[in-house]
Write a protein that holds these residues in place. Structure first.
Motif, PDB file in Angstrom:
ATOM      1  N   GLY A 106      33.187  59.000 -78.798  1.00  0.00           N
ATOM      2  CA  GLY A 106      32.025  60.121 -78.989  1.00  0.00           C
ATOM      3  C   GLY A 106      30.158  60.237 -78.919  1.00  0.00           C
ATOM      4  O   GLY A 106      29.984  61.203 -79.115  1.00  0.00           O
ATOM      5  N   GLY A 107      30.084  59.318 -79.161  1.00  0.00           N
ATOM      6  CA  GLY A 107      28.717  58.828 -79.655  1.00  0.00           C
ATOM      7  C   GLY A 107      27.857  58.976 -77.986  1.00  0.00           C
ATOM      8  O   GLY A 107      28.869  59.761 -77.141  1.00  0.00           O
ATOM      9  N   SER A 108      26.658  59.025 -78.070  1.00  0.00           N
ATOM     10  CA  SER A 108      25.038  58.724 -77.241  1.00  0.00           C
ATOM     11  C   SER A 108      24.595  57.706 -76.972  1.00  0.00           C
ATOM     12  O   SER A 108      24.372  57.629 -78.359  1.00  0.00           O
ATOM     13  N   LEU A 109      23.992  58.088 -75.669  1.00  0.00           N
ATOM     14  CA  LEU A 109      22.726  56.631 -76.024  1.00  0.00           C
ATOM     15  C   LEU A 109      22.216  57.251 -74.551  1.00  0.00           C
ATOM     16  O   LEU A 109      22.740  58.206 -73.815  1.00  0.00           O
ATOM     17  N   THR A 110      21.244  57.161 -74.742  1.00  0.00           N
ATOM     18  CA  THR A 110      19.925  57.306 -73.358  1.00  0.00           C
ATOM     19  C   THR A 110      19.352  56.062 -72.980  1.00  0.00           C
ATOM     20  O   THR A 110      18.721  54.981 -73.330  1.00  0.00           O
ATOM     21  N   LEU A 111      20.042  55.754 -71.613  1.00  0.00           N
ATOM     22  CA  LEU A 111      19.168  54.239 -71.028  1.00  0.00           C
ATOM     23  C   LEU A 111      18.056  54.803 -70.687  1.00  0.00           C
ATOM     24  O   LEU A 111      18.283  55.292 -69.825  1.00  0.00           O
ATOM     25  N   SER A 112      17.305  53.383 -70.211  1.00  0.00           N
ATOM     26  CA  SER A 112      15.813  54.050 -69.619  1.00  0.00           C
ATOM     27  C   SER A 112      15.856  52.654 -68.600  1.00  0.00           C
ATOM     28  O   SER A 112      15.928  51.774 -68.767  1.00  0.00           O
ATOM     29  N   CYS A 113      14.996  52.917 -67.531  1.00  0.00           N
ATOM     30  CA  CYS A 113      14.567  52.170 -66.705  1.00  0.00           C
ATOM     31  C   CYS A 113      13.074  52.701 -66.702  1.00  0.00           C
ATOM     32  O   CYS A 113      12.458  53.093 -65.513  1.00  0.00           O
ATOM     33  N   ALA A 114      12.457  51.159 -66.768  1.00  0.00           N
ATOM     34  CA  ALA A 114      10.927  51.320 -66.805  1.00  0.00           C
ATOM     35  C   ALA A 114      10.549  50.495 -65.001  1.00  0.00           C
ATOM     36  O   ALA A 114      11.236  49.205 -65.173  1.00  0.00           O
ATOM     37  N   ALA A 115      10.456  51.111 -64.557  1.00  0.00           N
ATOM     38  CA  ALA A 115       9.679  50.230 -62.951  1.00  0.00           C
ATOM     39  C   ALA A 115       7.603  49.870 -63.228  1.00  0.00           C
ATOM     40  O   ALA A 115       7.517  50.436 -63.726  1.00  0.00           O
ATOM     41  N   SER A 116       7.834  48.931 -63.051  1.00  0.00           N
ATOM     42  CA  SER A 116       6.340  48.065 -62.946  1.00  0.00           C
ATOM     43  C   SER A 116       6.157  47.397 -61.529  1.00  0.00           C
ATOM     44  O   SER A 116       6.795  46.986 -60.767  1.00  0.00           O
ATOM     45  N   GLY A 117       4.993  47.091 -60.842  1.00  0.00           N
ATOM     46  CA  GLY A 117       4.601  46.410 -59.592  1.00  0.00           C
ATOM     47  C   GLY A 117       4.774  47.692 -58.886  1.00  0.00           C
ATOM     48  O   GLY A 117       5.016  46.926 -57.356  1.00  0.00           O
ATOM     49  N   PHE A 118       5.172  48.880 -58.355  1.00  0.00           N
ATOM     50  CA  PHE A 118       5.701  49.885 -57.423  1.00  0.00           C
ATOM     51  C   PHE A 118       5.359  51.500 -57.718  1.00  0.00           C
ATOM     52  O   PHE A 118       5.313  51.455 -59.064  1.00  0.00           O
ATOM     53  N   THR A 119       5.363  52.428 -57.457  1.00  0.00           N
ATOM     54  CA  THR A 119       5.691  53.181 -57.083  1.00  0.00           C
ATOM     55  C   THR A 119       7.134  54.201 -56.983  1.00  0.00           C
ATOM     56  O   THR A 119       7.290  53.997 -56.042  1.00  0.00           O
ATOM     57  N   LEU A 120       7.593  54.135 -57.965  1.00  0.00           N
ATOM     58  CA  LEU A 120       9.102  54.398 -57.943  1.00  0.00           C
ATOM     59  C   LEU A 120       9.032  55.617 -57.280  1.00  0.00           C
ATOM     60  O   LEU A 120      10.502  55.864 -56.754  1.00  0.00           O
ATOM     61  N   ASP A 121       8.537  57.060 -57.093  1.00  0.00           N
ATOM     62  CA  ASP A 121       8.564  57.876 -56.880  1.00  0.00           C
ATOM     63  C   ASP A 121       9.105  58.022 -54.491  1.00  0.00           C
ATOM     64  O   ASP A 121       9.695  58.663 -54.262  1.00  0.00           O
ATOM     65  N   ARG A 122       9.110  56.490 -54.315  1.00  0.00           N
ATOM     66  CA  ARG A 122       9.106  55.734 -53.056  1.00  0.00           C
ATOM     67  C   ARG A 122      10.540  55.635 -52.733  1.00  0.00           C
ATOM     68  O   ARG A 122      11.169  55.577 -51.852  1.00  0.00           O
ATOM     69  N   TYR A 123      11.595  55.872 -53.607  1.00  0.00           N
ATOM     70  CA  TYR A 123      12.770  54.998 -53.655  1.00  0.00           C
ATOM     71  C   TYR A 123      13.854  55.884 -54.813  1.00  0.00           C
ATOM     72  O   TYR A 123      13.583  56.605 -55.558  1.00  0.00           O
ATOM     73  N   ALA A 124      15.041  55.692 -53.894  1.00  0.00           N
ATOM     74  CA  ALA A 124      16.362  56.179 -54.671  1.00  0.00           C
ATOM     75  C   ALA A 124      16.309  55.319 -55.884  1.00  0.00           C
ATOM     76  O   ALA A 124      16.078  54.292 -55.715  1.00  0.00           O
ATOM     77  N   VAL A 125      16.845  56.075 -57.214  1.00  0.00           N
ATOM     78  CA  VAL A 125      17.298  55.417 -58.285  1.00  0.00           C
ATOM     79  C   VAL A 125      18.853  55.477 -58.511  1.00  0.00           C
ATOM     80  O   VAL A 125      19.357  56.866 -58.240  1.00  0.00           O
TER      81      VAL A 125
END
Length: 120
Positions: A15-34
């Motif tokens: 019943g609880g909640s969590l937020t997962l994060s994904c940090a990208a480095s070394g490239f520009t994330l906006d060129r890719y689907a995640v």
């Protein structure tokens, strides 16, 4: 060097909640689907959700629809998986991955994963 790092996993009660994060480095994330994927103990890895480069297209697995949502912040080179009303069957290792195009089982790069345990 292209790198994806997941964070935010942990132990949470049903019943609880969590937020997962994904940090990208070394490239520009906006060129890719995640995509977010998960692998439960003893099971194959499965797709959870995918978001397009601009964020205007989203796909989410039926098993988590209405409970999970995906988002991204290209300015911060980050992607997120917001998980609510968690169930024990959501337990597993969660991975973020990128692909030039839409999400498929074969993604271009993967993070090392973050573990989510849903248990009382």
């Amino acid at each position: 060097q292209r790198q994806l790092v997941e964070s935010g996993g942990g132990l949470v009660e049903p019943g609880g909640s969590l937020t997962l994060s994904c940090a990208a480095s070394g490239f520009t994330l906006d060129r890719y689907a995640v995509g977010w994927f998960r692998q439960a103990p003893g099971k194959e890895r499965e797709g959870v959700s995918c978001i397009s480069r601009s964020g205007d297209s989203i796909n989410i697995a039926a098993s988590v629809k209405g409970r999970f949502s995906i988002s991204r912040d290209n300015a911060k080179n980050m992607a997120y998986l917001l998980m609510s009303r968690l169930k024990p069957e959501d337990t597993g290792v969660y991975y973020c991955a990128i692909r030039n195009g839409w999400c498929l089982k074969q993604m271009d790069s993967w993070g090392n994963g973050t573990t989510v345990i849903v248990s009382s």
